[in-house]
Write a protein that holds these residues in place. Structure first.
Motif, PDB file in Angstrom:
ATOM      1  N   GLU A 218       0.803  -1.222   0.000  1.00 35.78           N
ATOM      2  CA  GLU A 218       0.000   0.000   0.000  1.00 35.78           C
ATOM      3  C   GLU A 218       0.839   1.278   0.000  1.00 35.78           C
ATOM      4  OE1 GLU A 218      -2.396  -0.677   3.443  1.00 35.78           O
ATOM      5  OE2 GLU A 218      -3.768  -2.059   2.405  1.00 35.78           O
ATOM      6  N   ARG A 219       2.153   1.142  -0.045  1.00 32.53           N
ATOM      7  CA  ARG A 219       3.017   2.312  -0.091  1.00 32.53           C
ATOM      8  C   ARG A 219       2.926   3.006  -1.452  1.00 32.53           C
ATOM      9  NH1 ARG A 219       8.672   0.433   2.938  1.00 32.53           N
ATOM     10  NH2 ARG A 219       7.758   0.284   5.024  1.00 32.53           N
ATOM     11  N   GLY A 220       3.249   4.286  -1.474  1.00 34.30           N
ATOM     12  CA  GLY A 220       3.280   5.052  -2.717  1.00 34.30           C
ATOM     13  C   GLY A 220       4.582   4.819  -3.467  1.00 34.30           C
ATOM     14  N   PRO A 221       5.011   5.778  -4.240  1.00 34.71           N
ATOM     15  CA  PRO A 221       4.401   7.110  -4.341  1.00 34.71           C
ATOM     16  C   PRO A 221       3.156   7.176  -5.231  1.00 34.71           C
ATOM     17  CG  PRO A 221       6.343   6.980  -5.741  1.00 34.71           C
ATOM     18  CD  PRO A 221       6.299   5.696  -4.966  1.00 34.71           C
ATOM     19  N   VAL A 222       2.919   6.149  -6.068  1.00 37.74           N
ATOM     20  CA  VAL A 222       1.756   6.178  -6.959  1.00 37.74           C
ATOM     21  C   VAL A 222       0.673   5.267  -6.381  1.00 37.74           C
ATOM     22  CG1 VAL A 222       0.904   5.821  -9.298  1.00 37.74           C
ATOM     23  CG2 VAL A 222       3.283   6.526  -8.935  1.00 37.74           C
ATOM     24  N   PRO A 223      -0.521   5.773  -6.145  1.00 38.80           N
ATOM     25  CA  PRO A 223      -1.591   4.924  -5.605  1.00 38.80           C
ATOM     26  C   PRO A 223      -2.097   3.938  -6.646  1.00 38.80           C
ATOM     27  CG  PRO A 223      -2.455   7.079  -6.123  1.00 38.80           C
ATOM     28  CD  PRO A 223      -0.973   7.167  -6.340  1.00 38.80           C
ATOM     29  N   LEU A 224      -2.640   2.822  -6.166  1.00 40.60           N
ATOM     30  CA  LEU A 224      -3.240   1.818  -7.046  1.00 40.60           C
ATOM     31  C   LEU A 224      -4.663   2.222  -7.350  1.00 40.60           C
ATOM     32  CD1 LEU A 224      -2.835  -0.982  -8.394  1.00 40.60           C
ATOM     33  CD2 LEU A 224      -3.809  -1.992  -6.323  1.00 40.60           C
ATOM     34  N   ASP A 225      -5.013   2.233  -8.629  1.00 46.28           N
ATOM     35  CA  ASP A 225      -6.352   2.630  -9.044  1.00 46.28           C
ATOM     36  C   ASP A 225      -7.206   1.399  -9.327  1.00 46.28           C
ATOM     37  OD1 ASP A 225      -8.394   4.406  -9.755  1.00 46.28           O
ATOM     38  OD2 ASP A 225      -7.874   4.282 -11.876  1.00 46.28           O
ATOM     39  N   GLY A 226      -8.517   1.523  -9.133  1.00 43.78           N
ATOM     40  CA  GLY A 226      -9.430   0.440  -9.485  1.00 43.78           C
ATOM     41  C   GLY A 226      -9.514  -0.628  -8.415  1.00 43.78           C
ATOM     42  N   PRO A 227     -10.277  -1.695  -8.701  1.00 42.84           N
ATOM     43  CA  PRO A 227     -10.487  -2.761  -7.711  1.00 42.84           C
ATOM     44  C   PRO A 227      -9.210  -3.543  -7.427  1.00 42.84           C
ATOM     45  CG  PRO A 227     -11.373  -3.400  -9.845  1.00 42.84           C
ATOM     46  CD  PRO A 227     -10.996  -1.961  -9.966  1.00 42.84           C
ATOM     47  N   LEU A 228      -9.097  -4.018  -6.181  1.00 43.01           N
ATOM     48  CA  LEU A 228      -7.962  -4.876  -5.823  1.00 43.01           C
ATOM     49  C   LEU A 228      -8.086  -6.250  -6.465  1.00 43.01           C
ATOM     50  CD1 LEU A 228      -7.607  -4.042  -2.003  1.00 43.01           C
ATOM     51  CD2 LEU A 228      -6.146  -3.241  -3.875  1.00 43.01           C
ATOM     52  N   ASP A 229      -9.305  -6.655  -6.718  1.00 41.57           N
ATOM     53  CA  ASP A 229      -9.574  -7.964  -7.310  1.00 41.57           C
ATOM     54  C   ASP A 229      -9.695  -7.811  -8.826  1.00 41.57           C
ATOM     55  OD1 ASP A 229     -10.401 -10.463  -8.057  1.00 41.57           O
ATOM     56  OD2 ASP A 229     -12.213 -10.493  -6.820  1.00 41.57           O
ATOM     57  N   ALA A 230      -8.747  -8.407  -9.559  1.00 40.78           N
ATOM     58  CA  ALA A 230      -8.756  -8.312 -11.021  1.00 40.78           C
ATOM     59  C   ALA A 230      -9.517  -9.460 -11.667  1.00 40.78           C
ATOM     60  CB  ALA A 230      -7.325  -8.282 -11.556  1.00 40.78           C
ATOM     61  N   THR A 231     -10.214 -10.275 -10.864  1.00 40.91           N
ATOM     62  CA  THR A 231     -10.957 -11.406 -11.429  1.00 40.91           C
ATOM     63  C   THR A 231     -12.449 -11.123 -11.557  1.00 40.91           C
ATOM     64  OG1 THR A 231     -11.474 -12.502  -9.317  1.00 40.91           O
ATOM     65  CG2 THR A 231      -9.320 -12.973 -10.303  1.00 40.91           C
ATOM     66  N   GLY A 232     -12.882  -9.942 -11.161  1.00 43.79           N
ATOM     67  CA  GLY A 232     -14.310  -9.647 -11.152  1.00 43.79           C
ATOM     68  C   GLY A 232     -14.876  -9.366 -12.534  1.00 43.79           C
ATOM     69  N   ASP A 233     -16.196  -9.327 -12.623  1.00 44.12           N
ATOM     70  CA  ASP A 233     -16.878  -9.113 -13.891  1.00 44.12           C
ATOM     71  C   ASP A 233     -16.536  -7.764 -14.507  1.00 44.12           C
ATOM     72  OD1 ASP A 233     -18.057 -11.568 -13.648  1.00 44.12           O
ATOM     73  OD2 ASP A 233     -19.985 -10.809 -12.916  1.00 44.12           O
ATOM     74  N   ALA A 234     -16.334  -6.737 -13.674  1.00 42.60           N
ATOM     75  CA  ALA A 234     -16.058  -5.397 -14.197  1.00 42.60           C
ATOM     76  C   ALA A 234     -14.752  -5.356 -14.975  1.00 42.60           C
ATOM     77  CB  ALA A 234     -16.019  -4.385 -13.050  1.00 42.60           C
ATOM     78  N   VAL A 235     -13.783  -6.154 -14.570  1.00 44.95           N
ATOM     79  CA  VAL A 235     -12.511  -6.222 -15.288  1.00 44.95           C
ATOM     80  C   VAL A 235     -12.605  -7.201 -16.450  1.00 44.95           C
ATOM     81  CG1 VAL A 235     -10.046  -6.731 -15.082  1.00 44.95           C
ATOM     82  CG2 VAL A 235     -11.245  -5.621 -13.181  1.00 44.95           C
TER      83      VAL A 235
END
Length: 320
Positions: A218-235
């Motif tokens: 969870e450290r920066g300097p760049v934040p992670l965008d979008g869902p943590l789960d890349a297996t979902g329907d939205a992805v």
């Protein structure tokens, strides 16, 4: 949309599996998680992975793309100079690099007959996962903007498989051309705290210890965008055709099967290959083994079919 099981175990695989389970998995359980310990592991990892030997059947050129050190690996038999693979190495976001994954990246280049760009992204403890994804995505954007390639495949093992999946998601978010195919070797696809996995049958990964790395992720300097789960329907709805290779029973087999379910619902072509008796990310960990060669061949064959189908669709659209 299919699961292919491979059961060609041998003595070498059996011995390696149990060495990893008894020695490596035990070490991973007892080593404390701290800035100091991760730093020491990185030093040892870099020393162990160094390899100055020439790569068979390919030319390796060092470069910098979008600020990230890369190796451009070009096979002697370059079947399609307009196709490239962006390869993102594994290592739990804190280990490994260009040296450790040169062999598997070169194997993909030779089998697919295409250039592979092997990326060294920033990692823990200096940077979090958002920064790792940012680096991989920046290289992808630069490759698209260059105009050199008509098709770009994203590929990665373990943690690199997660970055590759986020590249797909980020490209869709920004309205860029999505990757044309996805290759995952034991990809980590779900960073959510609620991810329900078991490492009981896994030869390498103690899931509880990996969860302790979350503060570093969870450290920066760049934040992670979008869902943590890349297996979902939205992805899944923005995913290209995907081929995934796993060891049967490994902890991350669940990630592969969850992604398959979502891709099936979205109607995205996919293929899962499960290899019995192998260790996590064996194509990267055991380069040159018969099982690795089989896994790379199967992955390349899927990608070729996917690219051919896409070209056929484009040709029909142009002629309509």
């Amino acid at each position: 949309m299919s699961v292919v099981e491979h059961d060609a175990r041998d003595v070498r695989s059996f011995v390696l599996f149990w060495i990893c389970r008894i020695v490596l998995k035990t070490l991973m359980r007892v080593i404390p998680v701290s800035d100091a310990s991760l730093g020491r592991i990185k030093i040892v990892d870099e020393w162990a992975a160094r390899d100055a030997r020439p790569v068979r059947g390919a030319r390796v050129e060092k470069a910098v793309i979008a600020g990230a050190p890369v190796e451009r690996i070009t096979p002697e038999r370059l079947d399609d100079p307009r196709t490239a693979v962006l390869y993102l190495h594994g290592g739990a976001f804190f280990a490994c690099g260009l040296d450790s994954h040169r062999a598997v990246a070169a194997a993909v280049a030779r089998e697919l007959g295409a250039t592979v760009v092997n990326v060294q992204y920033r990692q823990c403890p200096e940077a979090g996962v958002g920064t790792s994804v940012h680096d991989g995505y920046s290289v992808y954007r630069a490759m698209r903007d260059s105009g050199e390639f008509d098709a770009i495949v994203v590929a990665g093992d373990s943690a690199g498989g997660y970055i590759a999946a986020k590249v797909v998601e980020y490209a869709a978010r920004d309205g860029l051309d999505r990757p044309d195919a996805y290759i995952g070797f034991s990809p980590l696809l779900n960073l959510a705290p609620s991810a329900d996995r078991s490492s009981r049958r896994d030869a390498m990964l103690p899931i509880r210890k990996i969860e302790k790395l979350r503060p570093f992720y969870e450290r920066g300097p760049v934040p992670l965008d979008g869902p943590l789960d890349a297996t979902g329907d939205a992805v899944a709805v923005v995913f290209p055709p995907a081929v995934v290779v796993c060891a049967s029973g490994e902890a991350l087999e669940k990630d592969a099967m969850d992604l398959r379910s979502s891709l099936d619902r979205a109607g995205v072509p996919n293929e899962i290959h499960l290899f019995r008796g192998q260790i996590h990310a064996f194509p990267a960990a055991v380069p040159g083994s018969p099982h690795t060669k089989e896994a790379v061949r199967a992955s390349a064959a899927f990608v070729r079919r996917a690219l051919d189908a896409d070209r056929e669709t484009e040709s029909q659209a142009d002629s309509a």
